[in-house]
Design a protein around this motif. Structure first.
Motif, PDB file in Angstrom:
ATOM      1  N   ASP A  36      22.667  10.931  27.048  1.00 30.10           N
ATOM      2  CA  ASP A  36      24.163  10.571  27.249  1.00 30.10           C
ATOM      3  C   ASP A  36      24.446   9.864  28.562  1.00 30.10           C
ATOM      4  OD1 ASP A  36      26.816  10.662  26.398  1.00 30.10           O
ATOM      5  OD2 ASP A  36      27.096  12.359  27.961  1.00 30.10           O
ATOM      6  N   GLN A  37      23.485  10.002  29.660  1.00 33.04           N
ATOM      7  CA  GLN A  37      23.701   9.402  30.912  1.00 33.04           C
ATOM      8  C   GLN A  37      23.020   7.977  30.765  1.00 33.04           C
ATOM      9  OE1 GLN A  37      21.731  11.907  33.744  1.00 33.04           O
ATOM     10  NE2 GLN A  37      23.378  13.139  34.117  1.00 33.04           N
ATOM     11  N   ALA A  40      25.607   6.043  28.938  1.00 28.69           N
ATOM     12  CA  ALA A  40      26.886   5.745  29.819  1.00 28.69           C
ATOM     13  C   ALA A  40      26.392   4.667  30.695  1.00 28.69           C
ATOM     14  CB  ALA A  40      27.341   7.180  30.622  1.00 28.69           C
ATOM     15  N   SER A  43      26.302   1.401  28.866  1.00 26.90           N
ATOM     16  CA  SER A  43      27.721   0.937  28.475  1.00 26.90           C
ATOM     17  C   SER A  43      28.323   0.209  29.560  1.00 26.90           C
ATOM     18  CB  SER A  43      28.364   2.044  27.881  1.00 26.90           C
ATOM     19  OG  SER A  43      29.969   1.722  27.929  1.00 26.90           O
TER      20      SER A  43
END
Length: 161
Positions: A36-37, A40, A43
């Motif tokens: 997830d990190q 992110a 992104s």
């Protein structure tokens, strides 16, 4: 006792399996957090890159527009230079023609009588005649160039008076 020992063994096996399962779940959760990190971070980097690309595209568009305007300016400049060259060529041809005619008028045989030749006197060309001839040549050249400024005027200045 064997049954007790077998019960303790089964219990220990269940505890070990539960601990292994719990350890696996914790590892999966940690991996998902890292993923997830990473997503992110990716992104944010993608957004920054997209903004940079957008600015670059805008600058490229402006550069293309400026280049197009410059090329149009150069085309206009080239057209003006061509027209100027044609005008200079026409003026040069006219000057050569006038010079030849003027030389012809001035070097034409001078009228003289046999008595004048003996005395060394000659009749000089009449300046008004030279002016009239030059005026007629200029008017002829003007008509030849396709000029229609004064289509009703005659080549002889004395005719209009």
């Amino acid at each position: 006792m064997a049954w007790e020992l077998a019960g303790y063994g089964v219990t220990a096996a269940v505890v070990v399996i539960a601990a292994a399962f719990l350890y696996g779940v914790v590892n999966v959760v940690c991996s998902l957090r890292r993923l997830d990190q990473a997503v992110a971070n990716l992104s944010r980097e993608a957004e920054t890159s997209l903004q940079g690309c957008s600015r670059l595209a805008e600058e490229a568009s402006e550069a293309i527009q400026v280049s197009r305007q410059s090329l149009q300016g150069f085309a206009s400049l080239a057209e003006g230079a061509r027209a100027l060259g044609e005008a200079v060529q026409t003026a040069a041809q006219t000057a050569v023609h006038v010079t030849e005619q003027y030389r012809e008028i001035l070097t034409s045989p001078i009228r003289s009588t046999p008595d004048d030749r003996d005395r060394g006197e000659r009749e000089t060309p009449n300046l008004s005649e030279i002016g009239r001839r030059l005026w007629m040549m200029w008017k002829k050249g003007e008509g030849r160039a396709g000029s229609s400024r004064n289509p009703g005027t005659s080549a002889d200045p004395s005719e209009g008076e």
